[in-house]
Design a protein around this motif. Structure first.
Motif, PDB file in Angstrom:
ATOM      1  N   GLY A   1     -10.514  10.215   1.622  1.00  6.90           N
ATOM      2  CA  GLY A   1      -9.306  10.849   1.106  1.00  6.90           C
ATOM      3  C   GLY A   1      -8.019  10.148   1.479  1.00  6.90           C
ATOM      4  N   ILE A   2      -7.910   9.675   2.721  1.00  6.96           N
ATOM      5  CA  ILE A   2      -6.668   9.035   3.165  1.00  6.96           C
ATOM      6  C   ILE A   2      -6.420   7.754   2.382  1.00  6.96           C
ATOM      7  N   ASN A   3      -7.448   6.930   2.229  1.00  5.73           N
ATOM      8  CA  ASN A   3      -7.303   5.697   1.444  1.00  5.73           C
ATOM      9  C   ASN A   3      -7.006   6.008  -0.016  1.00  5.73           C
ATOM     10  N   TYR A   4      -7.634   7.053  -0.536  1.00  4.93           N
ATOM     11  CA  TYR A   4      -7.409   7.444  -1.920  1.00  4.93           C
ATOM     12  C   TYR A   4      -5.956   7.870  -2.121  1.00  4.93           C
ATOM     13  N   ILE A   5      -5.423   8.592  -1.153  1.00  5.64           N
ATOM     14  CA  ILE A   5      -4.043   9.078  -1.255  1.00  5.64           C
ATOM     15  C   ILE A   5      -3.038   7.942  -1.087  1.00  5.64           C
ATOM     16  N   ASN A   6      -3.324   7.023  -0.185  1.00  7.61           N
ATOM     17  CA  ASN A   6      -2.349   5.985   0.164  1.00  7.61           C
ATOM     18  C   ASN A   6      -2.400   4.756  -0.735  1.00  7.61           C
ATOM     19  N   ASP A   7      -3.429   4.619  -1.545  1.00  3.20           N
ATOM     20  CA  ASP A   7      -3.553   3.451  -2.419  1.00  3.20           C
ATOM     21  C   ASP A   7      -3.758   3.947  -3.851  1.00  3.20           C
ATOM     22  N   SER A   8      -2.746   3.785  -4.700  1.00  4.19           N
ATOM     23  CA  SER A   8      -2.807   4.303  -6.068  1.00  4.19           C
ATOM     24  C   SER A   8      -3.909   3.645  -6.897  1.00  4.19           C
TER      25      SER A   8
END
Length: 371
Positions: free
Chosen positions: A326-333
Motif C-alpha cells: 500500500g505505501i509504495n502504491y500510494i507514493n508512486d503514481s
C-alpha cells in the motif's frame, strides 16, 4: 533472458534514439498530455518499422512487431497505444495492397519516404452495432466524394499525417458499397475534438476526429468488392488484436520488472508471474507466425488468446500490486496508473460476451462470423 528482455533489445537495435529517450524520461512525463514520445517515435524512424522493404520500410516480421509493441508498452503505455494505431493502419494498408489498385503501394512508399504517421477511422465499438460496419458516409459528387462522420476515440488524433477511413459510399445510382478513403490531415473539413476524459493514456491522443463534408478525389478512394472488403477487414482486425495484446502484455511485463527492481517481487512469486507472461507471449508468437497466411482459424486463435490474456494480465497485476504494498502504491503514481490501464484492456472491441455465441458456433465446426 526473458522474452521481454529480448523485446527491449530489439527496440534498442531498431530504434536506438527512441529507446534512449524512453529510458531517460520519467514515466509521468511520458504519459502526460505534453509528452513528446510520439514525435520521438516518428523522428527515430518508427513509422517504417512494419512496412515491407519493397516499399522502403524496415520490414520487421509480425513477431518482431509483437516484440516492439511489448517494449513500448513496458516503457510508455500511451506510446504503445498510439504506435499500435499506426502499425495496425500500416498492416491494413499492406493487406489491401494485395487486392488494391496500386494506391496503397504508393501510400506506403510515401509513408517511409516522409516518416508519416497513419491513423485509422475503421470500425469502432458501438453498443448494438457491428464493429465491421463503418458509420462514416461518403456521397458521390463531381470528381470525387464528400465524406462525413466521426471516429472516436481515434489515437494519434493530433500527430497523424494521414487518415485511412472505411466508408459506406452512397452513389448517385445503385446500392451503397464499401470503400476505403485515404485522407491527408490538412484536408479542409477535418477537425479534432476533445473526447478522452480518463486520467490515463492521455499521451495517446485518443480524441474524436470529425469529418465534415471532406472532399476526397476519386484517386484517393479504393473501391473493394464485398468479399475482398470483408477479408481485408478481418485480416486488419487480426493485426489489431495481435498488436493490442502485445501492447498490454508489455505493460504488465513493465510492472513486474519494476516490482522486481524494487525488491517487492522475488523467489517463487517472481517465477509464477514470468511463467504466466512468457506462456502468453508464446501464444502470440504462434499467431504471429500465421500472419502471412491467415485462415479462419487465425481469427479464432487471436480472439481466444485475447480473452484468456485479459484474465492472465488482471491476475498478474493484482498479485504484483499486492506484493508492492500500500505505501509504495500510494507514493508512486505509476502503480495506480498501470492498474487502471490494464483494466481498460477489457474495453477494446469486440467484448468477450458479444463473441461467445460466434465462438461457440466455431467450436462446433461452423464458420466464425464477426459481429
Amino acid at each position: 533472458m526473458s522474452i521481454y528482455q529480448h523485446a527491449q533489445q530489439l527496440l534498442s537495435d531498431t530504434l536506438p534514439d527512441l529507446a534512449k529517450y524512453l529510458h531517460e524520461t520519467d514515466f509521468e512525463r511520458l504519459e502526460g498530455t505534453q509528452s513528446e514520445a510520439i514525435n520521438v517515435f516518428r523522428e527515430a524512424g518508427g513509422a517504417a518499422t512494419l512496412v515491407k522493404e519493397k516499399y522502403g520500410g524496415k520490414g520487421l516480421t509480425a513477431w518482431q512487431g509483437v516484440l516492439l509493441q511489448m517494449a513500448l508498452g513496458g516503457a510508455s503505455p500511451s506510446l504503445a497505444i498510439a504506435a499500435g494505431m499506426h502499425q495496425f493502419s500500416i498492416a491494413t494498408l499492406q493487406e489491401m495492397a494485395k487486392v488494391g489498385n496500386g494506391l496503397e503501394s504508393l501510400m506506403l512508399e510515401g509513408i517511409c519516404r516522409s516518416n508519416l504517421l497513419v491513423s485509422s477511422a475503421f470500425s469502432e465499438g458501438q453498443i448494438g452495432k457491428s464493429i465491421l460496419k463503418s458509420q462514416i458516409k461518403a456521397k458521390e459528387v463531381d470528381k470525387g466524394y464528400v465524406i462525413s462522420g466521426v471516429k472516436k476515440p481515434c489515437s494519434l488524433a493530433h500527430c497523424m499525417d494521414l487518415l485511412t477511413a472505411s466508408v459506406q459510399v452512397e452513389p448517385r445510382q445503385g446500392e451503397p458499397y464499401f470503400a476505403v478513403a485515404m485522407i491527408h490531415k490538412a484536408t479542409e473539413g477535418i477537425s479534432v475534438e476533445k473526447f478522452w476524459q480518463a486520467p490515463f493514456l492521455q499521451a495517446s491522443q485518443s480524441e474524436a476526429v470529425v469529418l465534415d463534408n471532406v472532399f476526397v478525389p476519386h484517386s484517393m478512394m479504393v473501391n473493394v468488392d464485398e468479399k475482398s472488403a470483408y477479408q481485408s477487414h478481418i485480416a486488419g482486425f487480426v493485426w489489431f488484436e495481435l498488436i493490442t495484446c502485445a501492447s498490454y502484455l508489455g505493460m504488465v511485463y513493465g510492472l513486474v520488472t519494476r516490482a522486481c527492481e524494487q525488491g517487492r517481487l522475488s523467489g517463487d512469486d517472481k517465477a509464477r508471474a514470468y511463467i504466466q507472461l512468457e506462456a502468453s507471449t508464446l501464444s502470440l508468437k504462434a499467431v504471429a507466425n500465421e500472419m502471412n497466411n491467415q485462415t479462419q482459424d487465425t481469427l479464432a486463435h487471436i480472439l481466444a488468446i485475447r480473452y484468456q490474456l485479459q484474465d492472465v494480465l488482471a491476475s498478474v497485476t493484482q498479485t504484483t500490486l499486492s506484493l508492492v504494498g500500500g505505501i509504495n502504491y500510494i507514493n508512486d503514481s505509476y502503480f495506480g496508473t498501470i492498474a487502471q490501464i490494464v483494466h481498460a484492456f477489457n474495453f477494446h472491441p469486440p467484448a468477450k460476451q458479444a463473441m461467445y455465441s460466434p465462438l461457440n458456433q466455431y467450436f462446433s465446426g461452423q464458420q466464425l462470423e464477426m459481429v
